[in-house]
Design an enzyme around this catalytic site. Structure first.
Site, PDB file in Angstrom:
ATOM      1  N   GLU A 268       5.845 -82.088 -12.110  1.00  7.94           N
ATOM      2  CA  GLU A 268       4.815 -81.927 -12.560  1.00  7.94           C
ATOM      3  C   GLU A 268       4.571 -80.233 -13.472  1.00  7.94           C
ATOM      4  OE1 GLU A 268       1.955 -80.065  -9.777  1.00  7.94           O
ATOM      5  OE2 GLU A 268       2.053 -81.840  -8.484  1.00  7.94           O
TER       6      GLU A 268
ATOM      7  N   GLU B  79       6.153 -80.436  -3.074  1.00 13.26           N
ATOM      8  CA  GLU B  79       6.232 -78.781  -2.891  1.00 13.26           C
ATOM      9  C   GLU B  79       6.040 -78.801  -1.171  1.00 13.26           C
ATOM     10  OE1 GLU B  79       3.773 -76.716  -5.418  1.00 13.26           O
ATOM     11  OE2 GLU B  79       4.478 -77.605  -7.193  1.00 13.26           O
TER      12      GLU B  79
ATOM     13  N   ASN C 177       9.088 -79.357  -9.973  1.00 18.60           N
ATOM     14  CA  ASN C 177       7.654 -78.905 -10.424  1.00 18.60           C
ATOM     15  C   ASN C 177       8.360 -77.283 -11.328  1.00 18.60           C
ATOM     16  OD1 ASN C 177       6.624 -81.408  -9.859  1.00 18.60           O
ATOM     17  ND2 ASN C 177       5.136 -80.371  -8.099  1.00 18.60           N
TER      18      ASN C 177
ATOM     19  N   TYR D 132       6.265 -74.034 -13.364  1.00 13.81           N
ATOM     20  CA  TYR D 132       5.094 -74.007 -13.975  1.00 13.81           C
ATOM     21  C   TYR D 132       5.570 -72.207 -14.128  1.00 13.81           C
ATOM     22  CZ  TYR D 132       1.849 -76.947 -12.303  1.00 13.81           C
ATOM     23  OH  TYR D 132       1.719 -78.230 -11.802  1.00 13.81           O
TER      24      TYR D 132
ATOM     25  N   HIS E 278       0.751 -85.171  -0.093  1.00 14.78           N
ATOM     26  CA  HIS E 278       0.265 -83.613  -0.995  1.00 14.78           C
ATOM     27  C   HIS E 278      -1.106 -82.957  -0.487  1.00 14.78           C
ATOM     28  CE1 HIS E 278       0.265 -82.851  -5.419  1.00 14.78           C
ATOM     29  NE2 HIS E 278      -0.842 -81.898  -4.653  1.00 14.78           N
TER      30      HIS E 278
ATOM     31  N   ARG F  29       1.705 -90.360 -11.544  1.00 15.76           N
ATOM     32  CA  ARG F  29       1.916 -90.142 -10.426  1.00 15.76           C
ATOM     33  C   ARG F  29       0.928 -89.766 -10.024  1.00 15.76           C
ATOM     34  NH1 ARG F  29       3.648 -84.610  -8.904  1.00 15.76           N
ATOM     35  NH2 ARG F  29       3.632 -84.217  -6.085  1.00 15.76           N
TER      36      ARG F  29
HETATM   37  C1  FCB Z   1       1.131 -77.374  -8.035  1.00 15.98           C
HETATM   38  C2  FCB Z   1       0.399 -78.374  -6.605  1.00 15.98           C
HETATM   39  C3  FCB Z   1      -1.055 -79.039  -7.274  1.00 15.98           C
HETATM   40  C4  FCB Z   1      -1.676 -78.210  -8.538  1.00 15.98           C
HETATM   41  C5  FCB Z   1      -0.621 -77.515  -9.629  1.00 15.98           C
HETATM   42  C6  FCB Z   1      -1.278 -76.453 -10.781  1.00 15.98           C
HETATM   43  O1  FCB Z   1       1.403 -75.939  -6.974  1.00 15.98           O
HETATM   44  O2  FCB Z   1       1.243 -79.472  -6.404  1.00 15.98           O
HETATM   45  O3  FCB Z   1      -1.053 -80.017  -6.927  1.00 15.98           O
HETATM   46  O4  FCB Z   1      -2.093 -77.643  -8.058  1.00 15.98           O
HETATM   47  O5  FCB Z   1       0.515 -76.777  -8.544  1.00 15.98           O
END
Ligand code: FCB
Length: 458
Positions: free
Chosen positions: A370, A165, A290, A292, A120, A76
Site C-alpha cells: 500500500e 497492519e 505499507n 504513508y 483486513h 490486492r
Molecule cells: C491503511 C489501511 C487501508 C487504508 C489506508 C489509507 O492503514 O490498511 O485500509 O485505510 O491506510
C-alpha cells in the site's frame, strides 16, 4: 516518465473488503466488528457505514475491467471473514466463497495476479463477543478460516497475505478505540498484538500445505525521526520505533520481541507461551510493506500534538497523562495530503533500505502492498497532488531497488475512493472517483498517468 522497473515487477492496486464491498447482509454474510462499530453513534464521521460502500459486491466486473484497462498485472484485495464463517467457526458458507471464486477467475482472464489478504480488520462480531484478539482462541479460529479459504482458492491465488497492519488494528482497535472493536485498553492491548502474530504464524504452514502460492504478511512502517540528537530524543525515537515498527517485525524475522521496557512491559509477558515465537517466526516468502509517511518524535515534554500520522496523534491524545515515552513533533517543510499527512517520498527509500540494514538476509523480498494519498476533488488541481505523490514514491522504490533492496511490486492504495474507516467517505484515496449517490466510477488524472506509465510494460 518513471525509470524502468525490473522485468516481472508487480504493479497493482489495493483494496479491502469492508471498504468497498457493501452487501453486508447478502449471501449469508454475518456481522463484523466494523458493522457494529459503524452502528454506534459518534464512532465514524458523518455516521457513514460500509453497508453499501462502493457496491463492489455487485459491480466487481466493472472494477476488474477498470484494472484491466489501467494495465496493472496484480490486484490486492481482502476476503471478508464474516462472509466465509458468519459464525466465526465451522464449515464454510459456500456462497461467501463463491464471490471470491468468481473474482479470482475474472482476474486470471485479464492476466491480473491475485494477492489475497485474509484479514483486513473485519472480524466476525461473534468472535469479538468472545474477546476478539484479546482471546488467544481467536488465533486458532483464524487458522481454521485461513484453511477454508485456502481449500477453495489455493490453486489460483499467487500471494497469500495473512494480516493487514496488525499495528494499526491493535493500536486503534484495542489500544485507543478509534477503530473497531472500539476497546481502549492502552498498553493492555498488547496481548492482541501477540495473538494476531500467533494467528499469522500458525496459519503459515496451513497455507503452505494447501496452496501453491507465496506467503506474506503486511505491516505498515514509518521511519522514525528523532527531533534532535539529544539522548532523550533519541531514546524516545527508539521507543516509538519499537512499538510501531519492530514489535511486528522482530518476532517475524528474528523470532524475538524487541524490548518494551520503555512502556513498563515485562521482558517475558505471561501471554507469550513456549513455542509461540517459533510459530510466529515461520519463514515468509514476502514481506508486505505499507508506507504513508514518516514520524518525528521527541522525549515527552507536554507540547501540543503535531502533524504526524493520525495514528500517533490519536495515540497521544488518548494516552495523555499515561506516561508515554515519546511525543509527536510536527514534520514541517513538506506538502501534506488531505488527511494532513506529510508527503515524504524519500521516507519510503529510507524505510526500504533501513529494513535491509536492520534485518539483512533475514529480510525476505518485499512487496509495497500500500502507498497512496487522499486528495480532495479540487477543481483546477486536476488530481496533480496524487500524480506527484505516486511519481515521487515510485522513484523512491526504484532507488531502493538500485541500492540492493529486493522489491518485487508496488500496489497503489487505492483503486477506488472508498470507506476510509473512522473518516467515513471524506478521504478520497482512489485512482478512480466514486460518486456514492450513483455509484458511477470516473477514472481520475492519476489513473490516466499510471495507465500511460504501465503501457510501456505491455
Ligand atoms: C491503511 C489501511 C487501508 C487504508 C489506508 C489509507 O492503514 O490498511 O485500509 O485505510 O491506510
Amino acid at each position: 516518465m518513471l525509470p524502468r522497473f525490473p522485468e516481472g515487477f508487480l504493479w497493482g492496486t489495493a483494496t479491502a473488503a469492508y471498504q468497498i464491498e457493501g452487501a453486508v447482509t447478502e449471501d449469508g454474510r454475518g456481522p463484523s466488528i466494523w458493522d457494529s462499530f459503524c452502528a454506534e453513534p459518534g464512532r465514524v464521521k458523518n455516521g457513514d457505514t460500509g453497508d453499501v460502500a462502493c457496491d463492489h459486491y455487485h459491480r466487481w466486473p466493472e472494477d476488474v475491467a477498470l484494472m484491466a484497462d489501467l494495465g496493472v498485472n496484480a490486484y490486492r484485495f481482502s476476503v471478508a471473514w464474516p462472509r466465509v464463517q458468519p459464525d466465526g467457526r465451522g464449515p464454510a458458507n459456500a456462497k461467501g466463497l463463491d464471490f471470491y471464486d468468481r473474482l479470482v477467475d475474472a482476474l486470471a482472464d485479464r492476466d491480473i495476479m491475485p494477492a489475497l489478504t485474509l484479514y483486513h480488520w473485519d472480524l466476525p462480531q461473534v468472535l469479538q463477543d468472545g474477546g476478539g484478539w484479546m482471546n488467544r482462541d481467536t488465533a486458532h479460529r483464524f487458522v481454521e478460516y485461513a484453511g477454508l479459504v485456502a481449500d477453495r482458492l489455493g490453486d489460483r491465488v499467487d500471494v497469500w497475505i495473512t494480516l493487514n497492519e496488525p499495528f494499526v488494528h491493535m493500536t486503534e482497535g484495542y489500544g485507543i478505540g478509534t477503530h473497531a472493536p472500539g476497546e481502549a485498553l492502552l498498553m493492555g492491548a498488547l496481548p492482541a498484538a501477540h495473538h494476531l502474530l500467533l494467528g499469522h504464524g500458525l496459519a503459515v504452514p496451513v497455507l503452505r500445505e494447501r496452496t501453491s502460492g507465496q506467503v506474506a504478511i503486511t505491516n505498515n512502517y514509518s521511519p522514525v525521526w528523532a527531533a534532535s540528537d539529544s539522548e532523550a530524543d533519541l531514546t524516545a525515537a527508539a521507543a516509538f520505533d519499537a512499538l510501531q515498527n519492530r514489535l511486528f517485525t522482530d518476532p517475524l524475522l528474528l523470532g524475538r520481541y524487541p524490548g518494551m521496557g520503555a512502556y513498563g512491559v515485562a521482558a517475558e509477558p505471561a501471554f507469550v507461551r513456549d513455542g509461540d515465537l517459533d510459530a510466529i517466526a515461520a519463514p515468509l516468502d514476502l514481506l508486505g510493506v505499507n508506507y504513508y509517511s514518516p514520524t518525528r518524535v521527541a522525549a515527552p515534554r507536554g507540547r501540543a500534538a503535531g502533524s504526524g500520522p493520525s495514528v500517533l496523534r490519536e495515540v497521544e491524545r488518548h494516552l495523555e497523562g499515561a506516561g508515554l515515552p515519546f511525543e509527536d513533533v510536527p514534520i514541517s517543510g513538506y506538502p501534506v495530503t488531505a488527511f494532513g499527512w506529510p508527503v515524504v517520498p524519500d521516507g519510503l527509500h529510507e524505510l526500504l533500505t533501513g529494513l535491509r540494514t536492520a534485518y539483512g538476509d533475514a529480510l525476505p523480498p518485499v512487496l509495497v502492498t500500500e502507498n497512496g494519498c487522499s486528495a480532495p476533488d479540487v477543481p483546477g488541481r486536476a488530481d496533480r497532488d496524487r500524480i506527484d505523490y505516486l511519481d515521487g514514491h515510485c522513484r523512491a522504490v526504484h532507488r531502493a531497488i538500485e541500492d540492493g533492496v529486493d522489491v518485487r511490486g508496488y500496489f497503489v492504495w487505492s483503486l477506488l475512493d472508498n470507506f476510509e474507516w473512522a473518516e467515513g467517505f471524506d478521504q478520497r484515496f482512489g485512482l478512480v472517483h466514486v460518486d456514492y449517490a450513483t455509484q458511477r466510477r470516473t477514472p481520475k488524472a492519476s489513473y490516466h498517468w499510471l495507465r500511460e506509465e504501465l503501457a510501456r510494460y505491455r
